[in-house]
Structure formats: structure tokens, C-alpha cells
Design a protein around this motif. Structure first.
Motif, PDB file in Angstrom:
ATOM      1  N   GLY A  85       0.928  -1.144   0.029  1.00 53.90           N
ATOM      2  CA  GLY A  85       0.143  -0.202  -0.035  1.00 53.90           C
ATOM      3  C   GLY A  85       0.787   1.042   0.232  1.00 53.90           C
ATOM      4  N   ALA A  86       2.237   1.240  -0.084  1.00 49.13           N
ATOM      5  CA  ALA A  86       3.270   2.444   0.007  1.00 49.13           C
ATOM      6  C   ALA A  86       2.760   3.198  -1.304  1.00 49.13           C
ATOM      7  N   GLY A  87       2.191   2.613  -2.527  1.00 47.52           N
ATOM      8  CA  GLY A  87       1.969   3.503  -3.659  1.00 47.52           C
ATOM      9  C   GLY A  87       3.074   3.065  -4.702  1.00 47.52           C
ATOM     10  N   LYS A  88       3.676   1.700  -4.502  1.00 44.02           N
ATOM     11  CA  LYS A  88       4.676   1.329  -5.595  1.00 44.02           C
ATOM     12  C   LYS A  88       3.969   1.102  -6.943  1.00 44.02           C
ATOM     13  N   ILE A 144      -1.427 -18.706  -0.548  1.00 42.48           N
ATOM     14  CA  ILE A 144      -0.322 -17.963   0.194  1.00 42.48           C
ATOM     15  C   ILE A 144      -0.645 -16.663   0.088  1.00 42.48           C
ATOM     16  N   MET A 145      -0.875 -16.282  -1.210  1.00 45.89           N
ATOM     17  CA  MET A 145      -1.244 -14.726  -1.431  1.00 45.89           C
ATOM     18  C   MET A 145      -2.451 -14.306  -0.561  1.00 45.89           C
ATOM     19  N   ASP A 146      -3.612 -15.159  -0.645  1.00 46.59           N
ATOM     20  CA  ASP A 146      -4.683 -14.582   0.016  1.00 46.59           C
ATOM     21  C   ASP A 146      -4.435 -14.542   1.585  1.00 46.59           C
ATOM     22  N   LEU A 177       4.511 -14.632   2.105  1.00 45.02           N
ATOM     23  CA  LEU A 177       5.213 -14.507   0.709  1.00 45.02           C
ATOM     24  C   LEU A 177       5.419 -16.004   0.055  1.00 45.02           C
ATOM     25  N   VAL A 178       5.458 -15.711  -1.304  1.00 48.18           N
ATOM     26  CA  VAL A 178       5.515 -17.225  -2.053  1.00 48.18           C
ATOM     27  C   VAL A 178       7.102 -17.432  -2.072  1.00 48.18           C
ATOM     28  N   THR A 179       7.423 -18.262  -2.528  1.00 54.19           N
ATOM     29  CA  THR A 179       8.868 -18.912  -2.082  1.00 54.19           C
ATOM     30  C   THR A 179       9.780 -18.109  -3.281  1.00 54.19           C
ATOM     31  N   GLY A 207       7.678  -4.690  -5.996  1.00 54.22           N
ATOM     32  CA  GLY A 207       7.464  -5.762  -5.250  1.00 54.22           C
ATOM     33  C   GLY A 207       8.337  -6.879  -5.036  1.00 54.22           C
ATOM     34  N   PHE A 208       9.423  -6.497  -5.714  1.00 56.57           N
ATOM     35  CA  PHE A 208      10.775  -7.395  -5.844  1.00 56.57           C
ATOM     36  C   PHE A 208      11.861  -6.777  -6.003  1.00 56.57           C
ATOM     37  N   PRO A 209      12.862  -7.125  -5.334  1.00 57.68           N
ATOM     38  CA  PRO A 209      12.979  -8.128  -4.233  1.00 57.68           C
ATOM     39  C   PRO A 209      12.211  -7.955  -2.992  1.00 57.68           C
ATOM     40  N   VAL A 218      -5.298   1.906 -10.977  1.00 59.09           N
ATOM     41  CA  VAL A 218      -5.417   1.596  -9.491  1.00 59.09           C
ATOM     42  C   VAL A 218      -6.104   2.974  -8.782  1.00 59.09           C
ATOM     43  N   TYR A 219      -7.282   2.665  -8.234  1.00 56.57           N
ATOM     44  CA  TYR A 219      -8.245   4.002  -7.567  1.00 56.57           C
ATOM     45  C   TYR A 219      -8.139   3.682  -6.110  1.00 56.57           C
ATOM     46  N   HIS A 220      -8.734   4.607  -5.444  1.00 57.34           N
ATOM     47  CA  HIS A 220      -9.152   4.550  -4.030  1.00 57.34           C
ATOM     48  C   HIS A 220     -10.335   5.213  -3.827  1.00 57.34           C
ATOM     49  N   ARG A 266     -11.640  -5.700  -6.545  1.00 59.22           N
ATOM     50  CA  ARG A 266     -10.775  -5.446  -5.234  1.00 59.22           C
ATOM     51  C   ARG A 266     -10.145  -6.856  -5.077  1.00 59.22           C
ATOM     52  N   ARG A 267      -9.165  -6.812  -4.729  1.00 60.51           N
ATOM     53  CA  ARG A 267      -7.963  -8.074  -4.232  1.00 60.51           C
ATOM     54  C   ARG A 267      -8.578  -8.727  -2.996  1.00 60.51           C
ATOM     55  N   ALA A 268      -8.410 -10.001  -3.297  1.00 61.67           N
ATOM     56  CA  ALA A 268      -8.824 -10.877  -2.043  1.00 61.67           C
ATOM     57  C   ALA A 268      -8.132 -10.778  -0.864  1.00 61.67           C
TER      58      ALA A 268
HETATM   59  P1  AP5 Z   1      -0.831   0.789  -4.471  1.00 61.14           P
HETATM   60  O1  AP5 Z   1       0.121   1.799  -5.537  1.00 61.14           O
HETATM   61  O2  AP5 Z   1      -1.663  -0.031  -4.995  1.00 61.14           O
HETATM   62  O3  AP5 Z   1       0.247   0.386  -3.458  1.00 61.14           O
HETATM   63  P2  AP5 Z   1       1.406  -0.792  -3.608  1.00 61.14           P
HETATM   64  O4  AP5 Z   1       2.589  -0.413  -2.829  1.00 61.14           O
HETATM   65  O5  AP5 Z   1       1.477  -1.148  -5.066  1.00 61.14           O
HETATM   66  O6  AP5 Z   1       0.573  -1.765  -2.786  1.00 61.14           O
HETATM   67  P3  AP5 Z   1       0.446  -3.376  -3.211  1.00 61.14           P
HETATM   68  O7  AP5 Z   1      -0.540  -3.768  -1.964  1.00 61.14           O
HETATM   69  O8  AP5 Z   1       0.089  -3.812  -4.287  1.00 61.14           O
HETATM   70  O9  AP5 Z   1       1.649  -4.024  -2.758  1.00 61.14           O
HETATM   71  P4  AP5 Z   1       2.109  -5.276  -1.929  1.00 61.14           P
HETATM   72  O10 AP5 Z   1       3.501  -5.225  -2.024  1.00 61.14           O
HETATM   73  O11 AP5 Z   1       1.334  -5.698  -0.741  1.00 61.14           O
HETATM   74  O12 AP5 Z   1       1.376  -6.309  -3.079  1.00 61.14           O
HETATM   75  P5  AP5 Z   1       1.980  -7.153  -4.237  1.00 61.14           P
HETATM   76  O13 AP5 Z   1       0.992  -7.204  -5.386  1.00 61.14           O
HETATM   77  O14 AP5 Z   1       3.638  -6.868  -4.475  1.00 61.14           O
HETATM   78  O15 AP5 Z   1      -1.386   2.064  -3.452  1.00 61.14           O
HETATM   79  C1  AP5 Z   1      -2.308   1.497  -2.567  1.00 61.14           C
HETATM   80  C2  AP5 Z   1      -3.732   2.307  -2.389  1.00 61.14           C
HETATM   81  O16 AP5 Z   1      -3.383   3.672  -2.162  1.00 61.14           O
HETATM   82  C3  AP5 Z   1      -4.307   2.552  -4.033  1.00 61.14           C
HETATM   83  O17 AP5 Z   1      -5.793   2.729  -3.703  1.00 61.14           O
HETATM   84  C4  AP5 Z   1      -3.817   3.915  -4.468  1.00 61.14           C
HETATM   85  O18 AP5 Z   1      -4.839   4.666  -4.965  1.00 61.14           O
HETATM   86  C5  AP5 Z   1      -3.518   4.698  -3.190  1.00 61.14           C
HETATM   87  N1  AP5 Z   1      -2.392   5.460  -3.030  1.00 61.14           N
HETATM   88  C6  AP5 Z   1      -1.187   5.315  -3.671  1.00 61.14           C
HETATM   89  N2  AP5 Z   1      -0.352   6.366  -3.421  1.00 61.14           N
HETATM   90  C7  AP5 Z   1      -1.045   7.276  -2.634  1.00 61.14           C
HETATM   91  C8  AP5 Z   1      -0.688   8.515  -2.080  1.00 61.14           C
HETATM   92  N3  AP5 Z   1       0.583   9.089  -2.311  1.00 61.14           N
HETATM   93  N4  AP5 Z   1      -1.722   9.164  -1.397  1.00 61.14           N
HETATM   94  C9  AP5 Z   1      -2.673   8.574  -1.157  1.00 61.14           C
HETATM   95  N5  AP5 Z   1      -3.135   7.473  -1.946  1.00 61.14           N
HETATM   96  C10 AP5 Z   1      -2.158   6.740  -2.362  1.00 61.14           C
HETATM   97  O19 AP5 Z   1       1.946  -8.661  -3.704  1.00 61.14           O
HETATM   98  C11 AP5 Z   1       0.912  -9.325  -3.553  1.00 61.14           C
HETATM   99  C12 AP5 Z   1       1.105 -10.686  -2.645  1.00 61.14           C
HETATM  100  O20 AP5 Z   1       1.963 -11.410  -3.674  1.00 61.14           O
HETATM  101  C13 AP5 Z   1       2.331 -10.603  -1.558  1.00 61.14           C
HETATM  102  O21 AP5 Z   1       1.443 -10.668  -0.368  1.00 61.14           O
HETATM  103  C14 AP5 Z   1       2.678 -12.135  -1.889  1.00 61.14           C
HETATM  104  O22 AP5 Z   1       1.964 -13.125  -1.415  1.00 61.14           O
HETATM  105  C15 AP5 Z   1       3.129 -12.318  -3.370  1.00 61.14           C
HETATM  106  N6  AP5 Z   1       4.425 -11.649  -3.739  1.00 61.14           N
HETATM  107  C16 AP5 Z   1       4.286 -10.665  -4.634  1.00 61.14           C
HETATM  108  N7  AP5 Z   1       5.660 -10.387  -4.931  1.00 61.14           N
HETATM  109  C17 AP5 Z   1       6.517 -11.210  -4.157  1.00 61.14           C
HETATM  110  C18 AP5 Z   1       7.840 -11.536  -3.862  1.00 61.14           C
HETATM  111  N8  AP5 Z   1       8.669 -10.741  -4.386  1.00 61.14           N
HETATM  112  N9  AP5 Z   1       8.260 -12.691  -3.082  1.00 61.14           N
HETATM  113  C19 AP5 Z   1       7.319 -13.523  -2.343  1.00 61.14           C
HETATM  114  N10 AP5 Z   1       5.786 -13.255  -2.819  1.00 61.14           N
HETATM  115  C20 AP5 Z   1       5.591 -12.174  -3.448  1.00 61.14           C
END
Ligand code: AP5
Length: 213
Positions: free
Chosen positions: A10-13, A52-54, A58-60, A84-86, A135-137, A159-161
Motif C-alpha cells: 500500500g506504499a504506492g509502488k 499463500i497470497m490470500d 510470501l511466495v517462495t 514488489g521485488f526483491p 489503480v483507484y481509491h 478488489r483484491r482478495a
Molecule cells: P498501490 O500503488 O496499489 O500500492 P502498492 O505499494 O503497489 O501496494 P500493493 O498492495 O500492491 O503491494 P504489495 O507489496 O502488498 O502487493 P503485491 O501485489 O506486490 O496503492 C495502494 C492504494 O493507495 C491505492 O488505492 C492507491 O490509489 C492509493 N495511493 C497510492 N499512493 C497514494 C498517495 N501518495 N496518497 C494517497 N493514496 C495513495 O504482492 C501481493 C502478494 O503477492 C504478496 O503478499 C505475496 O504473497 C506475493 N508476492 C508478490 N511479490 C512477491 C515476492 N517478491 N516474493 C514473495 N511473494 C511475493
């Protein structure tokens, strides 16, 4: 130029990565998106990772490093954005080795700093266009017309699970235990540049642009 966007869920990556793709022609490599594609395709690997994701775990390393390697060797553009990597030290070492093998290097690691309270609000209010991925909010970035994507006009909002408070708690714990050590790792390498991820989306964009030049 290859960069990492590093920060908690949710950091905004993803939001910032999409902008860099649009404005600079860079290639976004989001392991989260790749894993969601795999689970939707119903492959054996997809089935394995879905639970694992739900749960927010972390996935392996083996699976995600394999996904990144495949994309790194097949895609070409104005540099890669690792989103989201590494997420573990083993993944960081593997990325360094993969880039070296391809004669490439890492330019910058942008650390997006956001406090935990803000993350809960961001994650629970997030929705995405199922057609183009915009992506929206609910509060900070609603669509201009309810239910209709500003970008492509699609009406398939999803919306994500794993975007619920329980899963987020596990995701945050995984982040602090396994991913946050990367802050020290990249600081020691001299690659780390922090930005205030609490600022609004445009200000964060400007901070990143100032770093990348
Ligand atoms: P958004 O830009 O969507 O945030 P994000 O940082 O991309 O958040 P994610 O939830 O996608 O990151 P994540 O790391 O948990 O998920 P990922 O898909 O990588 O912004 C979030 C919200 O805030 C939005 O609504 C946006 O509009 C709003 N927003 C953004 N910026 C803003 C601002 N400045 N002000 C106000 N609002 C703002 O991973 C999902 C799963 O996949 C993991 O849990 C894991 O199971 C697996 N996985 C993925 N990568 C790996 C890996 N490398 N190794 C192992 N498992 C992995």
C-alpha cells in the motif's frame, strides 16, 4: 536505468510504477501482478500460490526469482522498474546476480516511506480496473464517474482478495520480518533514496522524478 520501488503493502509502488511506464517507457516488473496472472490462469503454480497470497504470506524465493528471470531475459525497454521485488535478502542477491549476468546494473532503490495507519486506509479503500489495471481509491483517487475507469472506460472494477485487515496484518509482518532488512542492505550498497510516500500522489511523483533526473 533499472530501479527498485521498495516499500510496505500500500506504499504506492504500483501507482508510481504505472506513471513511470507511461512517461518514461520503462517496463514494470511486478511480481504481485505476475503471481495474480498465474493464479487466474489456473496453472499448477497458480493454484499453489493462491492460498499463500490470500493469507498474506510470501511466495517462495524460487518461484518469484524464476518469474523475474524469464521477464528480464525476454523484455526490452528504457529500463526495468522492480515493483514488489526483491522482498527477501535471497531475492536481492539473485537480482544482483541476474543483472550482472545480463551486463546491467541497478541505478537506484527508491524507498517509499509510509506509516502503518495510512497503509490500512489505503489497502482497504483500493480498487482496480480489471481491464487496464488503473489503480483507484475510494477516498484519495475515486473514478470521475462511479464505477467507470477514467483511463479506458471499462466498468469491471475489482478488489483484491488479500486487501482486508487480517491479510494486511500478515503482509505487514512479512514485510517487517523479511523485506525491511533490504533497506539496510541497499543503504550499505549506496543505492537507497528515500521519498515521503505519505505526500499526495503528484508530490511523490515529483520526488521520484527529482531523484531519477
Ligand atoms: P498501490 O500503488 O496499489 O500500492 P502498492 O505499494 O503497489 O501496494 P500493493 O498492495 O500492491 O503491494 P504489495 O507489496 O502488498 O502487493 P503485491 O501485489 O506486490 O496503492 C495502494 C492504494 O493507495 C491505492 O488505492 C492507491 O490509489 C492509493 N495511493 C497510492 N499512493 C497514494 C498517495 N501518495 N496518497 C494517497 N493514496 C495513495 O504482492 C501481493 C502478494 O503477492 C504478496 O503478499 C505475496 O504473497 C506475493 N508476492 C508478490 N511479490 C512477491 C515476492 N517478491 N516474493 C514473495 N511473494 C511475493
Amino acid at each position: 536505468m533499472n530501479i527498485i520501488l521498495l516499500g510496505p503493502p500500500g506504499a504506492g509502488k504500483g501507482t508510481q510504477a504505472r506513471h513511470l511506464v507511461e512517461t518514461r517507457g520503462m517496463i514494470q516488473l511486478s511480481t504481485g501482478d505476475m503471481l495474480r496472472e498465474a493464479r487466474n490462469s489456473g496453472t499448477e503454480m497458480g493454484k499453489k500460490v493462491a492460498a499463500i497470497m490470500d493469507a498474506g504470506k510470501l511466495v517462495t524465493d524460487e518461484i518469484v526469482i524464476g518469474l523475474i528471470e524469464e521477464r528480464l531475459t525476454t523484455e526490452k525497454g528504457a529500463g526495468f522498474i522492480f515493483d514488489g521485488f526483491p522482498r527477501t535478502l535471497a531475492q536481492a542477491d539473485a537480482l544482483g546476480a541476474l543483472l550482472a549476468k545480463l551486463g546491467q546494473s541497478l541505478h537506484t532503490v527508491i524507498e517509499m516511506r509510509v506509516d502503518d495507519e495510512a497503509l490500512v486506509k489505503r489497502i482497504t479503500g483500493r480498487f482496480t480496473c480489471g481491464d487496464c489495471g488503473e489503480v483507484y481509491h475510494d477516498e484519495t483517487k475515486p473514478t470521475a464517474e462511479p464505477g467507470k475507469c477514467d483511463n479506458c472506460g471499462g466498468t469491471n472494477m475489482v478488489r483484491r482478495a488479500d486487501d482486508n485487515e487480517d491479510s494486511l496484518r500478515t503482509r505487514l509482518m512479512e514485510y517487517y520480518k523479511k523485506t525491511s532488512p533490504l533497506i539496510g542492505y541497499y543503504y550499505a550498497k549506496g543505492d537507497l533514496r528515500p521519498v515521503n510516500g505519505l505526500a499526495d500522489i503528484k508530490e511523490v511523483r515529483a520526488s521520484i522524478a527529482a531523484i531519477l533526473g
